[in-house]
Design an enzyme around this catalytic site. Structure first.
Site, PDB file in Angstrom:
ATOM      1  N   ARG A   1       4.248   9.100   1.116  1.00  0.00           N
ATOM      2  CA  ARG A   1       4.190   8.058   2.124  1.00  0.00           C
ATOM      3  C   ARG A   1       5.591   8.051   3.040  1.00  0.00           C
ATOM      4  O   ARG A   1       5.473   7.768   4.078  1.00  0.00           O
ATOM      5  CB  ARG A   1       3.876   6.588   1.499  1.00  0.00           C
ATOM      6  CG  ARG A   1       3.729   5.675   2.674  1.00  0.00           C
ATOM      7  CD  ARG A   1       3.114   4.076   2.005  1.00  0.00           C
ATOM      8  NE  ARG A   1       3.000   3.119   2.925  1.00  0.00           N
ATOM      9  CZ  ARG A   1       3.762   2.004   3.149  1.00  0.00           C
ATOM     10  NH1 ARG A   1       5.271   1.805   2.762  1.00  0.00           N
ATOM     11  NH2 ARG A   1       3.349   1.242   4.018  1.00  0.00           N
TER      12      ARG A   1
ATOM     13  N   ILE B   1       2.141   1.254  10.010  1.00  0.00           N
ATOM     14  CA  ILE B   1       1.540   2.028   8.649  1.00  0.00           C
ATOM     15  C   ILE B   1       1.294   0.874   7.808  1.00  0.00           C
ATOM     16  O   ILE B   1       1.979   0.047   7.587  1.00  0.00           O
ATOM     17  CB  ILE B   1       2.544   2.890   8.029  1.00  0.00           C
ATOM     18  CG1 ILE B   1       1.987   3.730   6.960  1.00  0.00           C
ATOM     19  CG2 ILE B   1       3.842   2.364   7.703  1.00  0.00           C
ATOM     20  CD1 ILE B   1       2.740   5.086   6.238  1.00  0.00           C
ATOM     21  N   SER B   2      -0.029   0.955   7.375  1.00  0.00           N
ATOM     22  CA  SER B   2      -0.699  -0.226   6.502  1.00  0.00           C
ATOM     23  C   SER B   2       0.394  -0.369   5.396  1.00  0.00           C
ATOM     24  O   SER B   2       0.524   0.863   4.678  1.00  0.00           O
ATOM     25  CB  SER B   2      -2.150   0.014   6.335  1.00  0.00           C
ATOM     26  OG  SER B   2      -3.004  -0.066   7.493  1.00  0.00           O
ATOM     27  N   GLN B   3       0.017  -1.569   4.648  1.00  0.00           N
ATOM     28  CA  GLN B   3       0.477  -1.840   3.420  1.00  0.00           C
ATOM     29  C   GLN B   3      -0.185  -1.022   2.400  1.00  0.00           C
ATOM     30  O   GLN B   3      -1.659  -0.959   2.445  1.00  0.00           O
ATOM     31  CB  GLN B   3       0.510  -3.364   3.205  1.00  0.00           C
ATOM     32  CG  GLN B   3       0.874  -3.887   1.746  1.00  0.00           C
ATOM     33  CD  GLN B   3       0.745  -5.465   1.705  1.00  0.00           C
ATOM     34  OE1 GLN B   3       0.016  -5.998   2.545  1.00  0.00           O
ATOM     35  NE2 GLN B   3       1.039  -5.978   0.628  1.00  0.00           N
TER      36      GLN B   3
END
Length: 218
Positions: free
Chosen positions: A41, A67-69
């Site tokens: 990530r 950027i999504s959790q």
């Protein structure tokens, strides 16, 4: 922004800790957890912010997007029940992190992004990492009709309603996962297509996504 593609024991250890955290939050699908544990990530972060990459938080990536959790990525991925070879439409490529998770699960991903800056970065970064989805630049709220139907559709932005054009792009037996609500919070919704005009809808937990923008959205 300074990006550097290095993945060593420190980052791998941080991913392992993140996986353990997601387990504690209720993510059970072993394949999803393995994918989270594999995809680096931090590659989606400016090197300055690497210390944020494995926290269970969303993070700004420019152009008003995030950027999504990791929990959200794992949650949506688990709901999709991806089988190897599934043809999956992803609405909102964003950073490309969710795209990589879908591909690790064995999906053939068609992903569309409306923000040109994000699109231009993602089409360079993901192939460099070894991921080669089908990239598209455009209004994702209308889906990608020319490549329909899809086994699964995932929407990674909050929608004010479920666009009918997306429902029509599902195969019979196909599944749509989409957050629906106002601009402050959304309910995660799953919709199973069981016939020509028959759909089964389930509302689940509350989340907060960036808004889905387009002809069939905000």
């Amino acid at each position: 922004m300074a990006y550097k593609f290095v993945d060593n024991y420190r980052e791998r250890g941080a991913r392992k800790q993140l996986v353990n955290q997601l387990k504690k939050r209720g993510i059970e699908d072993k394949r999803v957890l393995q994918a989270i544990g594999k995809v680096p990530r931090h590659f989606f972060f400016d090197e300055t912010f690497w210390n944020q990459a494995y926290r269970d938080i969303a993070f700004p990536i420019g152009d008003g997007q995030t950027i999504s959790q990791p929990y959200t990525v794992a949650y949506q991925s688990e709901l999709l029940h991806i089988k190897k070879g599934d043809k999956v439409l992803e609405i909102g490529t964003g950073s490309g992190y969710q795209t990589c998770i879908l591909m690790e699960l064995g999906a053939d991903v068609f992903t569309i992004e409306r923000q040109e800056n994000l699109y231009n970065r993602t089409i360079q970064v993901l192939p460099y990492m070894g991921y080669r989805p089908h990239f598209f630049l455009g209004d994702g709220s209308r889906g990608i009709v020319e490549h329909a139907p899809y086994d699964k559709i995932i929407v990674t932005a909050g929608a004010p309603f479920v666009p009918e054009v997306m429902l029509k792009q599902l195969k019979y037996g196909g599944l749509l996962v989409i957050p629906v609500g106002d601009e402050k919070s959304q309910k995660m919704v799953t919709i199973l297509r069981v016939g020509e005009n028959d759909f089964e809808r389930i509302e689940l937990d509350t989340f907060r996504f960036v808004p889905l923008v387009g002809d069939q959205a905000w």
